[in-house]
Design a protein around this motif. Structure first.
Motif, PDB file in Angstrom:
ATOM      1  N   GLU A  99      -0.270  -4.574  -3.344  1.00 13.97           N
ATOM      2  CA  GLU A  99       1.013  -4.864  -3.974  1.00 13.97           C
ATOM      3  C   GLU A  99       1.542  -6.231  -3.593  1.00 13.97           C
ATOM      4  OE1 GLU A  99       2.130  -2.139  -0.413  1.00 13.97           O
ATOM      5  OE2 GLU A  99       0.422  -2.524  -1.726  1.00 13.97           O
ATOM      6  N   GLN A 100       0.971  -6.838  -2.556  1.00 11.47           N
ATOM      7  CA  GLN A 100       1.392  -8.179  -2.147  1.00 11.47           C
ATOM      8  C   GLN A 100       0.623  -9.291  -2.865  1.00 11.47           C
ATOM      9  OE1 GLN A 100       1.625  -8.724   2.083  1.00 11.47           O
ATOM     10  NE2 GLN A 100       2.882  -6.901   2.405  1.00 11.47           N
ATOM     11  N   GLY A 101      -0.369  -8.917  -3.669  1.00 11.52           N
ATOM     12  CA  GLY A 101      -1.088  -9.927  -4.430  1.00 11.52           C
ATOM     13  C   GLY A 101      -2.590  -9.834  -4.282  1.00 11.52           C
ATOM     14  N   LEU A 102      -3.277 -10.859  -4.799  1.00 13.36           N
ATOM     15  CA  LEU A 102      -4.730 -10.967  -4.707  1.00 13.36           C
ATOM     16  C   LEU A 102      -5.097 -11.757  -3.465  1.00 13.36           C
ATOM     17  CD1 LEU A 102      -7.680 -10.897  -5.764  1.00 13.36           C
ATOM     18  CD2 LEU A 102      -7.091 -12.896  -7.170  1.00 13.36           C
ATOM     19  N   HIS A 103      -5.990 -11.210  -2.654  1.00 11.32           N
ATOM     20  CA  HIS A 103      -6.425 -11.866  -1.424  1.00 11.32           C
ATOM     21  C   HIS A 103      -7.929 -12.120  -1.515  1.00 11.32           C
ATOM     22  CE1 HIS A 103      -2.617 -10.213   0.215  1.00 11.32           C
ATOM     23  NE2 HIS A 103      -2.979  -9.123  -0.444  1.00 11.32           N
ATOM     24  N   SER A 104      -8.349 -13.337  -1.283  1.00 11.61           N
ATOM     25  CA  SER A 104      -9.779 -13.610  -1.193  1.00 11.61           C
ATOM     26  C   SER A 104     -10.336 -12.885   0.029  1.00 11.61           C
ATOM     27  CB  SER A 104     -10.033 -15.102  -1.073  1.00 11.61           C
ATOM     28  OG  SER A 104      -9.568 -15.581   0.188  1.00 11.61           O
ATOM     29  N   CYS A 143     -15.890  -8.083  -8.631  1.00  6.44           N
ATOM     30  CA  CYS A 143     -15.588  -6.730  -8.152  1.00  6.44           C
ATOM     31  C   CYS A 143     -14.454  -6.795  -7.128  1.00  6.44           C
ATOM     32  CB  CYS A 143     -16.841  -6.111  -7.522  1.00  6.44           C
ATOM     33  SG  CYS A 143     -16.649  -4.359  -7.115  1.00  6.44           S
ATOM     34  N   TYR A 144     -13.422  -6.014  -7.369  1.00  4.58           N
ATOM     35  CA  TYR A 144     -12.256  -5.972  -6.487  1.00  4.58           C
ATOM     36  C   TYR A 144     -12.002  -4.536  -6.033  1.00  4.58           C
ATOM     37  CZ  TYR A 144     -11.219 -10.397  -8.899  1.00  4.58           C
ATOM     38  OH  TYR A 144     -11.293 -11.658  -9.435  1.00  4.58           O
ATOM     39  N   THR A 145     -11.410  -4.385  -4.865  1.00  5.85           N
ATOM     40  CA  THR A 145     -10.845  -3.092  -4.511  1.00  5.85           C
ATOM     41  C   THR A 145      -9.338  -3.202  -4.643  1.00  5.85           C
ATOM     42  OG1 THR A 145     -10.852  -1.278  -2.904  1.00  5.85           O
ATOM     43  CG2 THR A 145     -10.619  -3.492  -2.018  1.00  5.85           C
ATOM     44  N   VAL A 146      -8.724  -2.140  -5.147  1.00 12.19           N
ATOM     45  CA  VAL A 146      -7.281  -2.121  -5.379  1.00 12.19           C
ATOM     46  C   VAL A 146      -6.685  -1.021  -4.511  1.00 12.19           C
ATOM     47  CG1 VAL A 146      -5.444  -1.973  -7.100  1.00 12.19           C
ATOM     48  CG2 VAL A 146      -7.698  -2.836  -7.763  1.00 12.19           C
ATOM     49  N   ILE A 147      -5.865  -1.405  -3.552  1.00 18.08           N
ATOM     50  CA  ILE A 147      -5.276  -0.452  -2.611  1.00 18.08           C
ATOM     51  C   ILE A 147      -3.815  -0.811  -2.352  1.00 18.08           C
ATOM     52  CG2 ILE A 147      -7.473   0.010  -1.437  1.00 18.08           C
ATOM     53  CD1 ILE A 147      -6.472  -1.822   0.834  1.00 18.08           C
ATOM     54  N   GLY A 161     -12.516  -9.999  -4.083  1.00 16.59           N
ATOM     55  CA  GLY A 161     -11.196 -10.047  -3.473  1.00 16.59           C
ATOM     56  C   GLY A 161     -10.640  -8.657  -3.266  1.00 16.59           C
ATOM     57  N   VAL A 162      -9.538  -8.600  -2.527  1.00 21.52           N
ATOM     58  CA  VAL A 162      -8.808  -7.353  -2.279  1.00 21.52           C
ATOM     59  C   VAL A 162      -7.436  -7.495  -2.920  1.00 21.52           C
ATOM     60  CG1 VAL A 162      -7.811  -5.842  -0.522  1.00 21.52           C
ATOM     61  CG2 VAL A 162     -10.041  -6.930  -0.118  1.00 21.52           C
ATOM     62  N   ILE A 163      -7.041  -6.491  -3.703  1.00 22.64           N
ATOM     63  CA  ILE A 163      -5.761  -6.523  -4.398  1.00 22.64           C
ATOM     64  C   ILE A 163      -4.841  -5.460  -3.807  1.00 22.64           C
ATOM     65  CG2 ILE A 163      -4.596  -6.159  -6.612  1.00 22.64           C
ATOM     66  CD1 ILE A 163      -7.165  -7.193  -7.969  1.00 22.64           C
TER      67      ILE A 163
END
Length: 252
Positions: free
Chosen positions: A233-238, A204-208, A229-231
């Motif tokens: 525009e700078q990429g995927l962040h754990s 499950c990710y949040t996309v902001i 993770g958190v997504i």
């Protein structure tokens, strides 16, 4: 029929579509109506048209009742598109994907429509409208009580509805992630579905977009550590890496 009559009919058709979908992709709309994109731009330029062209999308003008949602749909479009391109990379062929409501994830819906995903599940009218008749991936709409503010449906028992679907990856919207790592949204009725997706989805990710970092909405539905993770525009962040991003700002 005179040209002005055709234009009036076309404008009325576009306004009717905008009553259902807060933002229409300019190129898709031109194809659907059978005119050139420049024709739609000329229509939008009329003072009485009721809509505008912004960043490749057609949206309602400020004076209309749904302006709040429409403005968010057209805000930071390039950042939202880039974030959704990153999100698409997290979807394996054959995966069952859930798309939350909001103004970022419809961009992901466009990408998923031509992907190798196994199924797309959503409760968002905007996403469903984008996918209808355009997706080579099967689409399932999750019904419930209609909530016009978020253009979505919400079932009374999301766990019972979601569990049989075996969601591989869920993408959640968020109104903000504050400096303490709390995920928040605007409406109480969103809470149970978001929590259920966090609990039941394999990932499950949040996309902001980055502009939502540091923001806080009225309803908290979790912490960044609850997510895969958190997504942005700078990429995927754990979760851990994103927490480290927040920590210096919290002490400043």
């Amino acid at each position: 029929m005179t040209r002005p009559s055709r234009q009036r009919e076309r404008i009325a058709q576009i306004i009717a579509l905008l009553d259902v979908t807060p933002a229409l992709h300019l190129r898709d709309l031109a194809d659907q109506i059978g005119v050139a994109e420049m024709t739609l731009r000329r229509d939008a330029a009329r003072a009485d048209s009721g809509f505008s062209c912004r960043g490749g999308y057609v949206v309602r003008d400020r004076s209309t009742e749904h302006y709040d949602f429409d403005t968010q749909m057209s805000r930071a479009i390039e950042a939202k598109r880039r974030a959704c391109e990153v999100a698409l990379e997290q979807v394996a062929d054959g995966a069952v994907v859930f798309l939350d409501t909001g103004t970022t994830l419809p961009h992901l819906a466009r990408l998923l429509a031509r992907s190798g995903a196994g199924r797309i599940v959503t409760h968002c009218f905007t996403t469903a409208d984008i996918l209808q008749g355009r997706s080579r991936v099967p689409v399932e709409f999750m019904g419930g009580e209609i909530k016009s503010e978020t253009r979505s449906c919400h079932t009374a028992d999301p766990v019972a509805r979601l569990a049989p679907l075996a969601i591989d990856v869920a993408f959640l919207s968020a109104g903000g992630i504050d400096r303490d790592g709390r995920l928040s949204c605007s409406h109480d009725y969103e809470l149970s579905l978001k929590k259920s997706l966090i609990s039941l989805s394999h990932r499950c990710y949040t996309v902001i977009d980055e502009g939502k970092i540091g923001a806080r909405k009225p309803v908290v539905f979790g912490q960044v550590e609850d997510l895969s993770g958190v997504i942005t525009e700078q990429g995927l962040h754990s979760a851990g890496a994103f927490r480290k991003r927040l920590t210096p700002a919290a002490g400043s």
